[in-house]
Design a protein around this motif. Structure first.
Motif, PDB file in Angstrom:
ATOM      1  N   LYS A  78       0.855  -1.193   0.000  1.00 48.28           N
ATOM      2  CA  LYS A  78       0.000   0.000   0.000  1.00 48.28           C
ATOM      3  C   LYS A  78       0.888   1.239   0.000  1.00 48.28           C
ATOM      4  CE  LYS A  78      -3.649  -2.059   2.767  1.00 48.28           C
ATOM      5  NZ  LYS A  78      -4.336  -2.011   4.050  1.00 48.28           N
ATOM      6  N   ARG A  79       0.328   2.331  -0.471  1.00 46.83           N
ATOM      7  CA  ARG A  79       1.093   3.589  -0.450  1.00 46.83           C
ATOM      8  C   ARG A  79       1.437   3.965   0.987  1.00 46.83           C
ATOM      9  NH1 ARG A  79      -0.226   7.620  -5.351  1.00 46.83           N
ATOM     10  NH2 ARG A  79      -0.741   6.066  -6.908  1.00 46.83           N
ATOM     11  N   SER A  80       0.535   3.657   1.908  1.00 50.29           N
ATOM     12  CA  SER A  80       0.793   3.981   3.320  1.00 50.29           C
ATOM     13  C   SER A  80       2.010   3.204   3.833  1.00 50.29           C
ATOM     14  CB  SER A  80      -0.437   3.681   4.168  1.00 50.29           C
ATOM     15  OG  SER A  80      -0.784   2.326   4.063  1.00 50.29           O
ATOM     16  N   ARG A 214      -1.392   9.579  -1.414  1.00 50.42           N
ATOM     17  CA  ARG A 214      -2.504   8.920  -2.130  1.00 50.42           C
ATOM     18  C   ARG A 214      -2.956   9.734  -3.335  1.00 50.42           C
ATOM     19  NH1 ARG A 214      -5.344   6.747   3.123  1.00 50.42           N
ATOM     20  NH2 ARG A 214      -4.280   4.738   3.274  1.00 50.42           N
TER      21      ARG A 214
ATOM     22  N   ARG B  56      -4.465   8.713 -11.511  1.00 50.11           N
ATOM     23  CA  ARG B  56      -5.868   8.593 -11.099  1.00 50.11           C
ATOM     24  C   ARG B  56      -6.777   8.972 -12.250  1.00 50.11           C
ATOM     25  NH1 ARG B  56      -7.252  12.071  -6.689  1.00 50.11           N
ATOM     26  NH2 ARG B  56      -5.528  13.341  -7.412  1.00 50.11           N
ATOM     27  N   ASP B  71      -5.899   0.748  -3.927  1.00 50.66           N
ATOM     28  CA  ASP B  71      -4.581   0.725  -3.290  1.00 50.66           C
ATOM     29  C   ASP B  71      -4.457  -0.446  -2.305  1.00 50.66           C
ATOM     30  OD1 ASP B  71      -2.000   1.810  -2.596  1.00 50.66           O
ATOM     31  OD2 ASP B  71      -2.894   2.601  -0.755  1.00 50.66           O
ATOM     32  N   ALA B  72      -5.603  -0.830  -1.731  1.00 49.24           N
ATOM     33  CA  ALA B  72      -5.586  -1.889  -0.718  1.00 49.24           C
ATOM     34  C   ALA B  72      -5.505  -3.298  -1.323  1.00 49.24           C
ATOM     35  CB  ALA B  72      -6.832  -1.780   0.145  1.00 49.24           C
ATOM     36  N   ILE B  74      -3.665  -5.599  -2.471  1.00 49.49           N
ATOM     37  CA  ILE B  74      -2.280  -6.075  -2.568  1.00 49.49           C
ATOM     38  C   ILE B  74      -2.221  -7.405  -3.318  1.00 49.49           C
ATOM     39  CG2 ILE B  74      -0.399  -6.999  -1.153  1.00 49.49           C
ATOM     40  CD1 ILE B  74      -1.143  -4.861   0.926  1.00 49.49           C
ATOM     41  N   ARG B  77      -2.178  -7.127  -7.029  1.00 54.62           N
ATOM     42  CA  ARG B  77      -0.912  -6.649  -7.601  1.00 54.62           C
ATOM     43  C   ARG B  77       0.168  -7.737  -7.579  1.00 54.62           C
ATOM     44  NH1 ARG B  77      -2.614  -1.844  -5.293  1.00 54.62           N
ATOM     45  NH2 ARG B  77      -1.213  -1.859  -3.510  1.00 54.62           N
TER      46      ARG B  77
END
Lengths: 218, 288
Positions: A78-80, A214, B56, B71-72, B74, B77
């Motif tokens: 994640k980016r975080s 983000r 985006r 993004d979450a 994972i 990906r």
């Protein structure tokens, strides 16, 4: 996270190698010198702590020369987590700086005796070094995501100045609360206030940096 | 047919550059290679950015493995291998350090497979990446993209820096990769001869707009170019003309059904057409 920390480590390593050699030579000089005037030890301690932290955040520029920053986004992290890895790396290198500085100060005390007026001076030295490093990181990380890695040098200087300014500002504020001469308890309390403030700002900088990261496009 | 990647009406505007990616729509079925063709600045990298969430999108949907990726995601990906044009990795690493970092990023990272690719591609593991040639860095990126067992490879001009021999080797690697029926590749490239060799489908884009998507077999066996004189061109049914381009003494006309065109216009010379020529006609030619 392990891969990200390794990545940050590899990015910092070449600069840290050079810096460590310089600090080692300087450390030998500081330890060899008589410590009647403690300014050399003070300078060495702060240089070690801030220098290692500075190396850690300066290494971000090395990534922007390639597409690695963009590539990382496509990896299963994640980016975080990427942002978190930078914060952890700074803390780890700060710890390395503290070990370096602590070893130098300890050896100097062993060889030449205690150089400071009060025991609290060593604590305050650690507070100043840690405070500047943490404030510096807290300012630098959101800035770099906001303005891009290509402005790294400017942000590095700005964040270092902010770190020094914030610690000096807080110290002035605390001194105005406690009239001189301050008791050891008041000194420790003042130091703790600086340390807690720095930790708080560092911790709050993380969600802010994540929020900015983000929105970042590559 | 199930798709590994689906783009529906994907749009993105960059206000500073005035570039707009407009309603990009195409899909890649499982087991297929999609060639993604367009001139420089046509929007290939932006489209890939929208797919991979490095850019985006303003609107539209991108579905990978049947689901929109956030993004979450994972796990999703883990199943994607990416190769960008140029330097993918920091030059101060060597291949061994790269493997160490990737091992910490991808749970399915296969160190043995990576080593195998290093040997196969003649890449020294201890040498700094900065001292690699451009071809070597591209091969390293391809090795890294394959070494975590992805299902979908997204290659942005990945064969650009390779000489013809190396390119041919890589194309074989890609063909081997899609032998598994759930594996697919999106290959953006300027080198249309590569796409002619391996692609199942080809998507053409220009100025951020999709021109067309067609199967390669359709393009190679059905599409044709008619070499017309001006008078012959004027007599053509506009419905038959996909694009045309005026040359010195003739007008080249792209048609989607060469055999039908030959039957209909017996006095006009009709030739087979390469992907390169189709691209030129679509990009530089005019529409009726």
């Amino acid at each position: 996270m392990r891969g990200l920390l390794k990545n940050n480590f590899y990015a910092t390593l070449p600069n840290v190698k050079v810096f460590s050699v310089i600090m080692l030579l300087l450390g030998i000089f500081v330890v060899a010198m008589d410590n009647k005037i403690p300014s050399l030890i003070i300078g060495y301690t702060l240089l070690c702590m801030i220098g290692f932290s500075l190396n850690s955040i300066a290494s971000l520029r090395r990534e922007c020369a390639t597409k690695w920053s963009k590539y990382k986004i496509t990896a299963p992290v994640k980016r975080s987590a990427i942002v978190r890895s930078y914060f952890w790396s700074l803390l780890l290198w700060l710890a390395a700086g503290m070990i370096f500085a602590g070893t130098g100060v300890a050896l100097s005390i062993l060889l030449h005796g205690f150089p400071f007026d009060k025991n609290t001076d060593i604590f305050m030295l650690l507070v100043v070094g840690t405070g500047i490093s943490l404030f510096m990181g807290a300012v630098f990380f959101p800035l770099i995501y906001l303005g891009g890695e290509e402005r790294n040098e400017v942000f590095l200087v700005v964040s270092l100045l902010c770190g020094i300014g914030l610690v000096m500002g807080l110290a002035t504020l605390i001194n105005s609360f406690f009239p001189a001469p301050m008791t050891p308890v008041q000194i420790v309390l003042g130091g703790m206030m600086i340390l807690v403030s720095a930790l708080l700002v560092f911790a709050l900088s993380y969600p802010l940096t994540v929020c900015i990261s983000r929105k970042r496009e590559y | 047919m199930e798709n590994i990647l689906e783009l529906q009406q994907v749009s993105k505007t960059f206000p500073k550059s005035d570039f707009t990616l407009e309603n990009m729509t195409f899909s890649i079925p499982y087991g297929a290679i999609m060639g993604f063709v367009g001139e420089n600045g046509a929007g290939k990298t932006t489209t890939i950015g929208c797919i991979l969430n490095t850019v985006r999108k303003d609107s539209g949907t991108v579905k990978l493995f049947g689901k929109e990726m956030t993004d979450a995601d994972i796990g999703m990906r883990e199943k994607i291998g990416v190769v960008y044009d140029g330097d993918n990795f920091p030059g101060y690493w060597n291949a061994r350090q790269l493997s160490g970092v990737m091992e910490g990023l991808y749970t399915s990272w296969d160190h043995a497979l990576f080593q195998k690719y290093l040997e196969e591609f003649h890449l020294p593991a201890k040498q700094k990446i900065t001292s690699y040639s451009k071809g070597m860095t591209m091969k390293l990126a391809i090795a890294a993209a394959l070494a975590h067992h992805p299902q979908l490879l997204i290659l942005d001009e990945a064969t650009g820096g390779l000489d013809p021999v190396m390119r041919d080797e890589m194309l074989d690697v890609f063909l081997e990769f899609v032998q598994e029926e759930n594996h697919s590749i999106l290959l953006s490239s300027h080198i249309t001869s590569d796409l002619e060799k391996i692609a199942d489908y080809i998507t053409f884009i220009q100025n951020g707009r999709l021109i067309m998507t067609a199967s390669k077999n359709d393009l190679v066996y059905n599409y044709a170019v008619m070499r017309c004189k001006e008078s012959q061109f004027l007599a053509l049914d506009p419905k038959d003309i996909l694009a045309y381009r005026k040359r010195d003494f003739q007008i080249d006309v792209l048609v989607s059904d060469g055999k039908e065109a030959q039957r209909k216009y017996k006095d006009i010379v009709t030739d087979h057409v390469s992907v390169d020529e189709i691209m030129l006609l679509l990009v530089k030619g005019e529409r009726v």
